[in-house]
Scaffold this motif. Structure first.
Motif, short mmCIF file in Angstrom:
data_model
loop_
_atom_site.label_atom_id
_atom_site.label_comp_id
_atom_site.label_asym_id
_atom_site.label_seq_id
_atom_site.Cartn_x
_atom_site.Cartn_y
_atom_site.Cartn_z
N UNK A 168 -60.08 -108.05 103.97
CA UNK A 168 -59.44 -107.58 105.15
C UNK A 168 -60.32 -107.12 106.14
N UNK A 169 -61.44 -107.18 105.95
CA UNK A 169 -62.28 -106.43 106.89
C UNK A 169 -62.22 -104.71 107.39
N UNK A 170 -61.78 -104.19 106.32
CA UNK A 170 -61.53 -103.00 106.29
C UNK A 170 -62.76 -101.95 106.28
N UNK A 171 -62.53 -100.95 107.30
CA UNK A 171 -63.60 -99.85 107.13
C UNK A 171 -63.39 -98.98 105.92
N UNK A 172 -64.31 -98.91 104.89
CA UNK A 172 -63.95 -98.21 103.87
C UNK A 172 -64.76 -96.58 103.76
N UNK A 173 -63.75 -95.71 103.60
CA UNK A 173 -64.24 -94.43 103.22
C UNK A 173 -64.04 -93.86 102.04
N UNK A 174 -64.90 -93.15 101.40
CA UNK A 174 -64.62 -92.85 100.13
C UNK A 174 -65.34 -91.37 99.36
N UNK A 175 -64.43 -90.52 98.58
CA UNK A 175 -65.10 -89.54 98.12
C UNK A 175 -65.56 -89.76 96.61
N UNK A 176 -66.72 -89.14 96.35
CA UNK A 176 -67.30 -89.33 95.02
C UNK A 176 -68.47 -88.06 94.90
N UNK A 192 -67.74 -89.34 102.14
CA UNK A 192 -67.54 -88.09 102.93
C UNK A 192 -66.51 -87.20 102.38
N UNK A 193 -66.52 -86.05 102.80
CA UNK A 193 -65.70 -85.06 102.27
C UNK A 193 -64.32 -85.39 102.32
N UNK A 194 -63.32 -85.02 101.43
CA UNK A 194 -61.97 -85.34 101.52
C UNK A 194 -61.17 -84.97 102.84
N UNK A 195 -61.31 -83.79 103.28
CA UNK A 195 -60.68 -83.61 104.45
C UNK A 195 -61.09 -84.54 105.75
N UNK A 196 -62.16 -85.03 105.74
CA UNK A 196 -62.85 -85.85 106.66
C UNK A 196 -62.21 -87.35 106.54
N UNK A 197 -62.10 -87.49 105.14
CA UNK A 197 -61.49 -88.89 104.68
C UNK A 197 -60.03 -88.85 105.23
N UNK A 198 -59.27 -87.86 104.94
CA UNK A 198 -57.68 -87.82 105.02
C UNK A 198 -57.78 -87.84 106.82
N UNK A 199 -58.55 -87.42 107.57
CA UNK A 199 -58.19 -87.15 109.05
C UNK A 199 -58.55 -88.61 109.58
N UNK A 200 -59.44 -89.47 108.95
CA UNK A 200 -59.55 -90.86 109.83
C UNK A 200 -59.18 -91.90 108.92
N UNK A 201 -58.35 -91.67 108.16
CA UNK A 201 -58.08 -92.94 107.34
C UNK A 201 -56.56 -93.36 107.87
N UNK A 202 -56.35 -94.62 107.78
CA UNK A 202 -55.06 -95.08 108.21
C UNK A 202 -54.31 -95.33 106.67
N UNK A 203 -55.06 -95.80 105.83
CA UNK A 203 -54.41 -95.60 104.56
C UNK A 203 -55.30 -94.70 103.39
N UNK A 204 -54.62 -93.91 102.81
CA UNK A 204 -55.33 -92.97 101.76
C UNK A 204 -54.98 -93.58 100.37
N UNK A 205 -55.76 -93.81 99.70
CA UNK A 205 -55.43 -94.28 98.12
C UNK A 205 -56.21 -93.25 97.25
N UNK A 206 -55.38 -92.62 96.38
CA UNK A 206 -56.02 -91.69 95.50
C UNK A 206 -56.24 -92.49 94.27
N UNK A 207 -57.24 -92.42 93.49
CA UNK A 207 -57.88 -93.22 92.59
C UNK A 207 -58.51 -92.34 91.34
N UNK A 208 -58.35 -91.19 91.20
CA UNK A 208 -58.79 -90.20 90.37
C UNK A 208 -57.96 -89.92 89.29
N UNK A 209 -58.82 -89.30 87.99
CA UNK A 209 -58.01 -89.18 87.02
C UNK A 209 -57.23 -88.07 86.93
#
Length: 333
Positions: A168-176, A192-209
């Motif tokens: 889909x040619x999406x830009x990917x941000x991630x926390x790790x 990036x840090x979580x706050x920056x990811x949240x502010x910039x993302x069109x879709x936020x996907x939570x994938x943590x245990x």
């Protein structure tokens, strides 16, 4: 003497035959209030247990003095008191690899369905409301070329990132916790840090245990950082998201929508507002629910159980520190 195993979820017939060829097996399709006394009695002589969803607590482990191995038919292991298992020298194994691609498919199904309002508009059409052209009021949002923020780039998160970037040619941000050179070079992903990811993302996907650190990781403050047009996707564990705060954000229009496969309480109560909100896609925890994947998970769980009980190496041990305890007690694996 043959070792004894207790199953507390149904498994394919061939898997059951493999286990019965090696062990004395007591099988429960599920554990309910009606058969719990029989289950607890069976635990009394069990060397291994295998299943999922049931809470394996320290109190329950007290009823299983002979237990050596717990094999969960799942990637997640938040149903287990890992500390209590480790303290007792009980190995806990899981099946993380088998669920990766299937769950990533489901995550993307939630993303696409939420963005294009698939469930909402399918119900609208089925109700006989489609009488002409679809007005702007019912428009969805594009997925291609948008920014996807992945909170926790593990196995499944990486599989989602691959689909997003390459398909889909999406830009990917991630926390790790640590950099991910492969994600950065293969998909142009940015850590990036979580706050920056949240502010910039069109879709936020939570994938943590789920852990004490990730419980309500996404709450009112975090939802407030998201774009008004953003969509939250959760297919990890329900309590990672503060459900009350999410409902408030969805009802007020603070965020555009949500695609959810997991909830704080499961099954989700029939009177939950999440069912009535048109900007929510709510699924009954089906991330790994395909026949091929569930069968593969059961086989891997059985292989883990057999290997651990027979003293052989298992690659997916949740609590590897138990190995030191076993060595100290003169038990080889």
């Amino acid at each position: 003497m043959r070792k004894r195993v207790v199953l507390y979820r149904p498994v394919p017939a061939d898997v059951l035959e493999i286990l019965r060829a090696r062990f004395d097996v007591t099988a429960f399709d599920e554990v309910s209030e009606a058969n719990r006394p029989q289950f607890v009695q069976a635990l009394g002589s069990a060397h291994g247990i295998m299943g999922n969803t049931l809470k394996i607590t320290a109190a329950l482990l007290d009823a299983a003095p002979e237990l050596e191995v717990a094999s969960t038919i799942s990637a997640g292991y938040d149903a287990f008191d890992v500390e209590a298992l480790t303290r007792r020298g009980v190995v806990l194994t899981n099946t993380p690899d088998e669920v990766t691609e299937t769950t990533a498919d489901l995550v993307f199904a939630l993303l696409l369905s939420s963005a294009r309002r698939v469930v909402e508009l399918a119900n609208w059409a089925r109700a006989g409301e489609w009488r002409g052209g679809v007005s702007e009021h019912y428009f969805g949002m594009d997925v291609h070329g948008r920014t996807l923020g992945i909170v926790g780039l593990g196995r499944i998160g990486a599989a989602v990132a691959r689909r997003a970037a390459q398909g889909f040619g999406m830009r990917i941000l991630f926390t790790k916790r640590r950099p991910d050179p492969h994600a950065e070079s293969a998909w142009g992903a940015q850590r990036c840090e979580l706050d920056a990811l949240l502010a910039q993302s069109d879709f936020v996907c939570t994938m943590v245990p789920l852990s004490s650190e990730t419980h309500h990781l996404i709450g009112a403050r975090e939802l407030g950082l998201m774009k008004p047009d953003a969509i939250l996707i959760n297919a990890s564990r329900g309590p990672v998201v503060d459900e009350a705060a999410l409902i408030a954000a969805l009802e007020s229009g603070q965020i555009r929508g949500a695609g959810l496969d997991v909830f704080e309480r499961e099954p989700l109560p029939a009177d939950s507002p999440l069912y009535s909100l048109p900007n929510v896609v709510a699924l009954p925890h089906i991330g790994s629910a395909t026949r091929a994947t569930r069968e593969a998970m059961a086989r891997r769980a059985a292989e883990n159980l057999i290997a651990a009980l027979e003293g052989r190496h298992v690659s997916t041990i949740v609590n590897p520190q138990v190995m030191e305890l076993r060595r100290a007690r003169g038990v080889c694996m």
